[in-house]
Design an enzyme around this catalytic site. Structure first.
Site, PDB file in Angstrom:
ATOM      1  N   ARG A 170      12.210  38.162   3.377  1.00 29.78           N
ATOM      2  CA  ARG A 170      10.919  38.596   2.419  1.00 29.78           C
ATOM      3  C   ARG A 170      10.442  37.506   1.665  1.00 29.78           C
ATOM      4  NH1 ARG A 170      11.802  41.624   5.711  1.00 29.78           N
ATOM      5  NH2 ARG A 170      12.201  44.038   5.556  1.00 29.78           N
ATOM      6  N   SER A 219       8.353  49.157  -1.110  1.00 31.62           N
ATOM      7  CA  SER A 219       9.785  48.868  -1.960  1.00 31.62           C
ATOM      8  C   SER A 219       9.367  47.800  -2.889  1.00 31.62           C
ATOM      9  CB  SER A 219      10.543  48.040  -0.560  1.00 31.62           C
ATOM     10  OG  SER A 219      10.893  49.105   0.391  1.00 31.62           O
ATOM     11  N   GLU A 289      10.319  42.467  -4.443  1.00 27.17           N
ATOM     12  CA  GLU A 289       9.509  42.291  -3.309  1.00 27.17           C
ATOM     13  C   GLU A 289       8.113  42.252  -3.668  1.00 27.17           C
ATOM     14  OE1 GLU A 289       9.426  44.804   0.784  1.00 27.17           O
ATOM     15  OE2 GLU A 289      11.425  44.330   0.118  1.00 27.17           O
TER      16      GLU A 289
END
Length: 297
Positions: A170, A219, A289
């Protein structure tokens, strides 16, 4: 405020509320919001942006928190302009950055290519997926990338290869600052007879486990090594925790929901409180994130 050339006036909005352009439906205004017709139009516009003016590229706004004070400079909306998607050969796909990831998954199945199914679980555009190495269902964007095309702040185009980026979970760091993804070539595998049953199954699993249809950014936190952010948040007793009209989802603890009237401040404060409580309970620091931009009020 930057002066916008007459040629681009009909594609520019001033003080555009970013709550209209993010999946959290919250946040302040963009000083200048530009929706290009196509890449040629975008390149020409970038060439008129004064040196030092901040530039932000935004796709579907699904992984973005814009603070209530808004965004200075220029926001470029890619999702209506960079939409080219084509098969180059039996294993290679060319996609521009504004293409929705779910569309890539569906089209690759039609082209009888395997390995793109995971894109169906990414609720954003390819540009955002490239910028953060987005993933779902065990797949990650940069595992497929052969090369990318970027635009710099002067509108010049460059072709880059994966070796010019540091790619991790990520997170993507470029060796060339102030370049934005315009397109990518990606490699998949021939899969004669493939159909959309695998994608349907993955999406059904997602609907079962995630609060699809509610206002969220997907998320919120990255999974720490060897664990899951949702497990840590739930184990700390934080499901349902609330700040203003924002709450930790009861369905999936790594989602924060805007129930309709949450401000960006509410959302960010809840994110920070979750971080603090998980750190206190487990000794583990959760890292966002979601990308947080703009200025607080």
């Amino acid at each position: 405020m930057m002066q916008v050339a007459q040629d681009f006036q009909d594609r520019v909005r001033f003080d555009e509320p970013m709550s209209r352009h993010t999946s959290w439906h919250a946040g302040g205004a963009a000083e200048i919001y530009f929706t290009p017709r196509d890449r040629h139009d975008l390149r020409a516009f970038l060439g008129t942006v004064p040196e030092g003016t901040p530039i932000h590229f935004v796709g579907l706004g699904s992984n973005l928190l814009v603070r209530d004070g808004g965004i200075r400079g220029v926001v470029v909306a890619t999702q209506e302009a960079l939409l080219r998607l084509e098969r180059v050969d039996a294993t290679t796909v060319y996609s521009e950055a504004g293409v929705a990831c779910a569309r890539i998954a569906r089209q690759c199945i039609q082209w009888q290519m395997g390995g793109a199914e995971f894109f169906a679980g990414i609720p954003g555009t390819l540009g955002g997926a490239l910028a953060m190495n987005a993933g779902a269902f065990g797949g990650e964007t940069w595992n497929c990338v052969v090369s990318v095309e970027t635009l710099d702040r002067h509108g010049e185009q460059h072709t880059r290869v994966p070796g010019e980026y540091t790619v991790s979970y990520r997170h993507v760091t470029a060796s060339h600052p102030e370049e934005w993804f315009a397109a990518a070539r990606m490699s998949f595998t021939p899969a004669p007879g493939i159909d959309d049953s695998a994608v349907r199954e993955l999406l059904a699993r997602r609907r079962q486990s995630q609060p699809i249809g509610e206002w969220s950014c997907g998320s919120v936190f990255k999974n720490p090594p060897g664990d899951h952010a949702a497990r840590l948040i739930e184990a700390a007793g934080l499901k349902g925790m609330r700040v203003g009209d924002a709450s930790v989802s009861l369905k999936h603890a790594n989602f924060i929901i805007n129930h309709g009237a949450a401000t960006a401040h509410d959302l960010e404060q809840l994110l920070l409180q979750v971080q603090s409580r998980v750190k206190a309970a487990h000794g583990i620091a959760l890292h966002p994130e979601v990308r947080i931009v703009g200025e607080a009020l």
